[in-house]
Design a protein around this motif. Sequence first.
Motif, PDB file in Angstrom:
ATOM      1  N   LEU A  12       0.814  -1.212   0.000  1.00  0.00           N
ATOM      2  CA  LEU A  12       0.000   0.000   0.000  1.00  0.00           C
ATOM      3  C   LEU A  12       0.852   1.269   0.000  1.00  0.00           C
ATOM      4  CD1 LEU A  12      -2.812  -1.137   2.437  1.00  0.00           C
ATOM      5  CD2 LEU A  12      -2.997  -0.788  -0.038  1.00  0.00           C
ATOM      6  N   ALA A  13       2.107   1.154   0.438  1.00  0.00           N
ATOM      7  CA  ALA A  13       3.000   2.310   0.452  1.00  0.00           C
ATOM      8  C   ALA A  13       3.603   2.596  -0.928  1.00  0.00           C
ATOM      9  CB  ALA A  13       4.115   2.098   1.467  1.00  0.00           C
ATOM     10  N   MET A  14       3.459   1.659  -1.852  1.00  0.00           N
ATOM     11  CA  MET A  14       4.002   1.848  -3.198  1.00  0.00           C
ATOM     12  C   MET A  14       3.193   2.901  -3.944  1.00  0.00           C
ATOM     13  SD  MET A  14       4.558  -2.013  -4.547  1.00  0.00           S
ATOM     14  CE  MET A  14       5.800  -3.085  -3.884  1.00  0.00           C
ATOM     15  N   ASN A  15       3.861   3.599  -4.870  1.00  0.00           N
ATOM     16  CA  ASN A  15       3.098   4.496  -5.728  1.00  0.00           C
ATOM     17  C   ASN A  15       2.352   3.657  -6.778  1.00  0.00           C
ATOM     18  OD1 ASN A  15       4.752   4.130  -8.121  1.00  0.00           O
ATOM     19  ND2 ASN A  15       6.215   5.594  -7.294  1.00  0.00           N
ATOM     20  N   ASP A  16       1.471   4.280  -7.540  1.00  0.00           N
ATOM     21  CA  ASP A  16       0.624   3.535  -8.474  1.00  0.00           C
ATOM     22  C   ASP A  16       1.434   2.745  -9.492  1.00  0.00           C
ATOM     23  OD1 ASP A  16      -1.529   4.554  -7.144  1.00  0.00           O
ATOM     24  OD2 ASP A  16      -2.204   5.864  -8.777  1.00  0.00           O
ATOM     25  N   ARG A  17       2.475   3.340 -10.027  1.00  0.00           N
ATOM     26  CA  ARG A  17       3.295   2.658 -11.033  1.00  0.00           C
ATOM     27  C   ARG A  17       3.964   1.418 -10.434  1.00  0.00           C
ATOM     28  NH1 ARG A  17       8.386   2.774 -11.785  1.00  0.00           N
ATOM     29  NH2 ARG A  17       8.710   4.623 -10.505  1.00  0.00           N
ATOM     30  N   GLN A  18       4.504   1.556  -9.217  1.00  0.00           N
ATOM     31  CA  GLN A  18       5.153   0.436  -8.549  1.00  0.00           C
ATOM     32  C   GLN A  18       4.154  -0.675  -8.240  1.00  0.00           C
ATOM     33  OE1 GLN A  18       6.600   2.804  -5.295  1.00  0.00           O
ATOM     34  NE2 GLN A  18       8.737   2.586  -5.964  1.00  0.00           N
ATOM     35  N   LEU A  19       2.985  -0.305  -7.758  1.00  0.00           N
ATOM     36  CA  LEU A  19       1.968  -1.298  -7.429  1.00  0.00           C
ATOM     37  C   LEU A  19       1.507  -2.036  -8.680  1.00  0.00           C
ATOM     38  CD1 LEU A  19       0.222  -2.654  -5.304  1.00  0.00           C
ATOM     39  CD2 LEU A  19      -1.422  -0.779  -5.554  1.00  0.00           C
ATOM     40  N   LYS A  20       1.293  -1.304  -9.755  1.00  0.00           N
ATOM     41  CA  LYS A  20       0.887  -1.938 -11.014  1.00  0.00           C
ATOM     42  C   LYS A  20       1.956  -2.915 -11.488  1.00  0.00           C
ATOM     43  CE  LYS A  20      -0.418  -1.052 -15.766  1.00  0.00           C
ATOM     44  NZ  LYS A  20      -0.470  -0.103 -16.852  1.00  0.00           N
ATOM     45  N   SER A  21       3.208  -2.511 -11.429  1.00  0.00           N
ATOM     46  CA  SER A  21       4.308  -3.373 -11.842  1.00  0.00           C
ATOM     47  C   SER A  21       4.383  -4.632 -10.976  1.00  0.00           C
ATOM     48  CB  SER A  21       5.625  -2.598 -11.759  1.00  0.00           C
ATOM     49  OG  SER A  21       6.701  -3.409 -12.109  1.00  0.00           O
ATOM     50  N   PHE A  22       4.202  -4.463  -9.675  1.00  0.00           N
ATOM     51  CA  PHE A  22       4.218  -5.609  -8.765  1.00  0.00           C
ATOM     52  C   PHE A  22       3.090  -6.582  -9.097  1.00  0.00           C
ATOM     53  CE2 PHE A  22       2.714  -7.819  -5.028  1.00  0.00           C
ATOM     54  CZ  PHE A  22       3.883  -8.458  -4.599  1.00  0.00           C
ATOM     55  N   ILE A  23       1.894  -6.062  -9.319  1.00  0.00           N
ATOM     56  CA  ILE A  23       0.740  -6.907  -9.637  1.00  0.00           C
ATOM     57  C   ILE A  23       0.987  -7.665 -10.941  1.00  0.00           C
ATOM     58  CG2 ILE A  23      -1.701  -6.868 -10.299  1.00  0.00           C
ATOM     59  CD1 ILE A  23      -1.959  -4.474  -8.298  1.00  0.00           C
ATOM     60  N   GLU A  24       1.573  -6.986 -11.922  1.00  0.00           N
ATOM     61  CA  GLU A  24       1.864  -7.646 -13.193  1.00  0.00           C
ATOM     62  C   GLU A  24       2.886  -8.763 -13.022  1.00  0.00           C
ATOM     63  OE1 GLU A  24       2.925  -4.265 -15.578  1.00  0.00           O
ATOM     64  OE2 GLU A  24       0.837  -3.939 -16.203  1.00  0.00           O
ATOM     65  N   ARG A  25       3.932  -8.517 -12.231  1.00  0.00           N
ATOM     66  CA  ARG A  25       4.935  -9.567 -11.973  1.00  0.00           C
ATOM     67  C   ARG A  25       4.304 -10.739 -11.230  1.00  0.00           C
ATOM     68  NH1 ARG A  25       8.166  -5.238 -10.301  1.00  0.00           N
ATOM     69  NH2 ARG A  25       7.937  -5.932  -8.154  1.00  0.00           N
ATOM     70  N   LEU A  26       3.467 -10.440 -10.268  1.00  0.00           N
ATOM     71  CA  LEU A  26       2.793 -11.478  -9.497  1.00  0.00           C
ATOM     72  C   LEU A  26       1.895 -12.317 -10.403  1.00  0.00           C
ATOM     73  CD1 LEU A  26       2.346 -12.560  -6.610  1.00  0.00           C
ATOM     74  CD2 LEU A  26       0.467 -10.945  -6.408  1.00  0.00           C
ATOM     75  N   ALA A  27       1.167 -11.661 -11.282  1.00  0.00           N
ATOM     76  CA  ALA A  27       0.300 -12.385 -12.219  1.00  0.00           C
ATOM     77  C   ALA A  27       1.128 -13.300 -13.116  1.00  0.00           C
ATOM     78  CB  ALA A  27      -0.502 -11.391 -13.055  1.00  0.00           C
ATOM     79  N   ARG A  28       2.207 -12.767 -13.695  1.00  0.00           N
ATOM     80  CA  ARG A  28       3.064 -13.575 -14.569  1.00  0.00           C
ATOM     81  C   ARG A  28       3.619 -14.784 -13.840  1.00  0.00           C
ATOM     82  NH1 ARG A  28       4.314  -8.664 -16.891  1.00  0.00           N
ATOM     83  NH2 ARG A  28       6.028  -8.230 -15.470  1.00  0.00           N
ATOM     84  N   SER A  29       4.052 -14.593 -12.606  1.00  0.00           N
ATOM     85  CA  SER A  29       4.614 -15.714 -11.849  1.00  0.00           C
ATOM     86  C   SER A  29       3.551 -16.758 -11.516  1.00  0.00           C
ATOM     87  CB  SER A  29       5.311 -15.229 -10.579  1.00  0.00           C
ATOM     88  OG  SER A  29       4.380 -14.818  -9.613  1.00  0.00           O
ATOM     89  N   GLY A  30       2.304 -16.339 -11.526  1.00  0.00           N
ATOM     90  CA  GLY A  30       1.198 -17.265 -11.284  1.00  0.00           C
ATOM     91  C   GLY A  30       0.627 -17.853 -12.569  1.00  0.00           C
ATOM     92  N   GLY A  31       1.258 -17.532 -13.696  1.00  0.00           N
ATOM     93  CA  GLY A  31       0.816 -18.087 -14.971  1.00  0.00           C
ATOM     94  C   GLY A  31      -0.320 -17.329 -15.616  1.00  0.00           C
ATOM     95  N   ILE A  32      -0.517 -16.085 -15.234  1.00  0.00           N
ATOM     96  CA  ILE A  32      -1.610 -15.268 -15.777  1.00  0.00           C
ATOM     97  C   ILE A  32      -1.010 -14.152 -16.617  1.00  0.00           C
ATOM     98  CG2 ILE A  32      -3.528 -13.728 -15.186  1.00  0.00           C
ATOM     99  CD1 ILE A  32      -3.695 -15.294 -12.496  1.00  0.00           C
ATOM    100  N   ASP A  33      -1.580 -13.919 -17.785  1.00  0.00           N
ATOM    101  CA  ASP A  33      -1.134 -12.828 -18.637  1.00  0.00           C
ATOM    102  C   ASP A  33      -1.678 -11.519 -18.076  1.00  0.00           C
ATOM    103  OD1 ASP A  33      -0.550 -10.973 -20.617  1.00  0.00           O
ATOM    104  OD2 ASP A  33      -1.362 -12.194 -22.248  1.00  0.00           O
TER     105      ASP A  33
END
Length: 74
Positions: A12-33
């Motif tokens: 929650l302390a991340m800025n929007d760009r950082q949070l979006k990037s984290f969510i995208e990496r998390l999705a990819r690691s979980g096999g989701i595009d």
Amino acid sequence: MQIDRKALEQLLAMNDRQLKSFIERLARSGGIDPREFNMDPSSIQSIRQALSGATDEDLRRVAEQYEANRKKRG
């Protein structure tokens, strides 16, 4: 994957760009595009609101679902 209250606060302390990037990496690691999410600034705000209201039980369930999906996809 371990998500606890401290990790959640860090997200929650991340800025929007950082949070979006984290969510995208998390999705990819979980096999989701991540393109399937089509995240925009209002999406990020909605995600922040959902995360800020998450209970410890919610966090436990999310971690379990993530691990199950990750194992299923190989």
